[in-house]
Enzyme design. Structure first.
Site, mmCIF file in Angstrom:
data_model
loop_
_atom_site.group_PDB
_atom_site.id
_atom_site.type_symbol
_atom_site.label_atom_id
_atom_site.label_comp_id
_atom_site.label_asym_id
_atom_site.label_seq_id
_atom_site.Cartn_x
_atom_site.Cartn_y
_atom_site.Cartn_z
ATOM 1 N N MET A 89 0.854 -1.200 0.000
ATOM 2 C CA MET A 89 0.000 0.000 0.000
ATOM 3 C C MET A 89 0.886 1.245 0.000
ATOM 4 O O MET A 89 0.410 2.354 0.295
ATOM 5 C CB MET A 89 -0.927 -0.010 1.210
ATOM 6 C CG MET A 89 -1.882 -1.197 1.168
ATOM 7 S SD MET A 89 -3.382 -0.925 2.094
ATOM 8 C CE MET A 89 -2.739 -0.744 3.734
ATOM 9 N N HIS B 35 9.200 -3.354 3.497
ATOM 10 C CA HIS B 35 8.815 -3.555 2.093
ATOM 11 C C HIS B 35 10.061 -3.852 1.237
ATOM 12 O O HIS B 35 10.028 -4.717 0.362
ATOM 13 C CB HIS B 35 8.145 -2.303 1.532
ATOM 14 C CG HIS B 35 6.885 -1.895 2.226
ATOM 15 N ND1 HIS B 35 6.793 -0.768 2.991
ATOM 16 C CD2 HIS B 35 5.651 -2.468 2.243
ATOM 17 C CE1 HIS B 35 5.549 -0.642 3.452
ATOM 18 N NE2 HIS B 35 4.847 -1.661 3.022
ATOM 19 N N GLY C 283 4.882 -10.326 3.760
ATOM 20 C CA GLY C 283 5.626 -10.282 5.015
ATOM 21 C C GLY C 283 4.941 -11.067 6.121
ATOM 22 O O GLY C 283 3.713 -11.035 6.244
ATOM 23 N N LYS D 192 4.952 -10.150 8.945
ATOM 24 C CA LYS D 192 4.354 -9.088 9.788
ATOM 25 C C LYS D 192 2.829 -9.225 9.803
ATOM 26 O O LYS D 192 2.192 -9.043 10.831
ATOM 27 C CB LYS D 192 4.784 -7.734 9.219
ATOM 28 C CG LYS D 192 4.031 -6.539 9.732
ATOM 29 C CD LYS D 192 4.621 -6.073 11.022
ATOM 30 C CE LYS D 192 3.873 -4.969 11.716
ATOM 31 N NZ LYS D 192 2.905 -4.219 11.003
ATOM 32 N N SER E 205 4.050 1.144 8.128
ATOM 33 C CA SER E 205 3.730 2.479 7.603
ATOM 34 C C SER E 205 2.960 3.273 8.652
ATOM 35 O O SER E 205 3.017 4.499 8.684
ATOM 36 C CB SER E 205 2.899 2.357 6.322
ATOM 37 O OG SER E 205 3.558 1.526 5.400
ATOM 38 N N ARG E 206 2.232 2.578 9.526
ATOM 39 C CA ARG E 206 1.422 3.269 10.531
ATOM 40 C C ARG E 206 2.259 3.800 11.697
ATOM 41 O O ARG E 206 1.756 4.585 12.497
ATOM 42 C CB ARG E 206 0.311 2.352 11.055
ATOM 43 C CG ARG E 206 -0.771 2.094 10.016
ATOM 44 C CD ARG E 206 -2.013 1.442 10.604
ATOM 45 N NE ARG E 206 -3.111 1.418 9.669
ATOM 46 C CZ ARG E 206 -3.419 0.388 8.872
ATOM 47 N NH1 ARG E 206 -2.700 -0.717 8.896
ATOM 48 N NH2 ARG E 206 -4.446 0.472 8.040
HETATM 49 P P1 AMP Z 1 1.445 -2.954 3.437
HETATM 50 O O1 AMP Z 1 1.996 -1.883 2.555
HETATM 51 O O2 AMP Z 1 1.391 -2.577 4.884
HETATM 52 O O3 AMP Z 1 0.176 -3.558 2.914
HETATM 53 O O4 AMP Z 1 2.506 -4.125 3.390
HETATM 54 C C1 AMP Z 1 2.890 -4.708 2.167
HETATM 55 C C2 AMP Z 1 3.682 -5.946 2.448
HETATM 56 O O5 AMP Z 1 4.833 -5.620 3.200
HETATM 57 C C3 AMP Z 1 2.885 -6.974 3.256
HETATM 58 O O6 AMP Z 1 3.139 -8.272 2.744
HETATM 59 C C4 AMP Z 1 3.451 -6.803 4.643
HETATM 60 O O7 AMP Z 1 3.366 -7.968 5.431
HETATM 61 C C5 AMP Z 1 4.896 -6.464 4.335
HETATM 62 N N1 AMP Z 1 5.503 -5.774 5.471
HETATM 63 C C6 AMP Z 1 5.019 -4.691 6.125
HETATM 64 N N2 AMP Z 1 5.805 -4.388 7.180
HETATM 65 C C7 AMP Z 1 6.802 -5.304 7.196
HETATM 66 C C8 AMP Z 1 7.921 -5.546 8.036
HETATM 67 N N3 AMP Z 1 8.186 -4.771 9.083
HETATM 68 N N4 AMP Z 1 8.724 -6.585 7.738
HETATM 69 C C9 AMP Z 1 8.465 -7.386 6.671
HETATM 70 N N5 AMP Z 1 7.434 -7.222 5.842
HETATM 71 C C10 AMP Z 1 6.608 -6.205 6.090
#
Ligand code: AMP
Length: 283
Positions: A27, A34, A151, A153, A190-191
């Site tokens: 996102m 990421h 991730g 996460k 990101s939050r």
């Molecule tokens: P998001 O942009 O939050 O939807 O995350 C996109 C991808 O990045 C998802 O697969 C998350 O699990 C991964 N991600 C977010 N934060 C982390 C982190 N700290 N370590 C590893 N992967 C992450």
């Protein structure tokens, strides 16, 4: 290269026949977490697409869709540095059609099984994983990757996406990548941008609780109730705990005793920011 249209992406994708294509769905507001997925994709694949799309249908009405950080220029620079072939950043209209009301009244949604959704994040974020699976399947259909990188996460998300891929025979391999943390232990998100310095300090309780449970397990405590109780030393009234669960990491089933398949998952609010984290009891 930055693309906004599905048609252009499909045109370019046609030239990649016979090459291994990787997709990293995000996102945006990219951080080292990421980038670790992107690096893994670069190692594994010949061509890498990173999608940057704040997906409206995975946010509840009272959630942070409007204020979610959007930093596409910077994201594109970071992706270029990593050698990403395409940054795909569609608008909601491009993804869902203009004029469509974004609901499962009018659009086809993918609904993962209730068993996987009615727990952890899905319990409070009703409809969230329908939104996630719908957008992820659409991205798979658009990009047609051989591999997609997610991730740990978002551990529940990976289990659910794997289940969707299996149940719907989607020809993609899901690769899970480890959680990237700050030196303090705080999982990157990101939050985290919403937190004050003091909030970031408080947020360390999540990783401390997880590590503490893991060390208790390593010392031989496997009783799940006992393990969970160790968390309360770290949580004062400043924390709104949403859940703390110890489950089977592959199936999200409850366990009587923790074992080498267990994952500990936590969600809590700090300064009204919803934070999640998790840890495997055995690596
Ligand atoms: P998001 O942009 O939050 O939807 O995350 C996109 C991808 O990045 C998802 O697969 C998350 O699990 C991964 N991600 C977010 N934060 C982390 C982190 N700290 N370590 C590893 N992967 C992450």
């Amino acid at each position: 290269m930055l693309l906004h249209s599905i048609k252009e992406l499909r045109e370019l994708r046609k030239n990649w026949r016979g090459l291994k294509v990787g997709l990293v769905p995000t996102m945006g507001a990219l951080h080292e977490g990421h980038l670790s997925l992107i690096k893994k994709a670069k190692e594994t694949c010949d061509k890498v697409v990173v999608s940057v799309f704040v997906n409206p249908i995975q946010f509840g009405p009272a959630e942070d869709y409007d204020k979610y950080p959007r930093t596409l220029d910077n994201d594109t620079v970071l992706c270029e540095k990593e050698g990403v072939d395409i940054v795909f950043a569609p608008t909601p209209d491009e993804m869902y059609g203009s004029g469509n009301r974004l609901s499962n009244d009018t659009l086809t949604y993918v609904c993962p099984p209730f068993f996987y959704v009615n727990k952890l994040c899905g319990k409070t974020r009703v409809g969230h994983f329908d939104g996630v699976c719908t957008v992820v399947l659409k991205l798979f259909n658009i990009v047609q990757p051989d591999y997609a990188f997610f991730g740990q996460k978002d551990a529940q998300q990976v289990v659910i996406v794997k289940k969707m891929v299996k149940d719907l025979n989607v020809p993609v391999e899901i690769i899970q990548c480890p959680i990237v943390r700050e030196e303090s232990g705080l999982a990157l998100s990101s939050r985290n941008k919403y937190l004050s310095d003091e909030g970031k300090q408080k947020a360390l309780a999540l990783s401390k609780i997880l590590n503490n449970i893991k060390s208790c397990y390593k010392r031989g405590i496997t009783d799940i109730k006992g393990l969970k109780e160790t968390a309360y030393n770290f949580l004062t009234e400043d924390y709104e705990l949403e859940y703390l669960e110890i489950l089977d990491k592959n199936t999200l089933e409850e366990q009587e005793y923790a074992d080498n398949n267990s994952i500990v998952l936590i969600a809590c609010r700090v300064e009204n920011v919803r934070l999640i984290d998790n840890i495997y009891l055995e690596d």
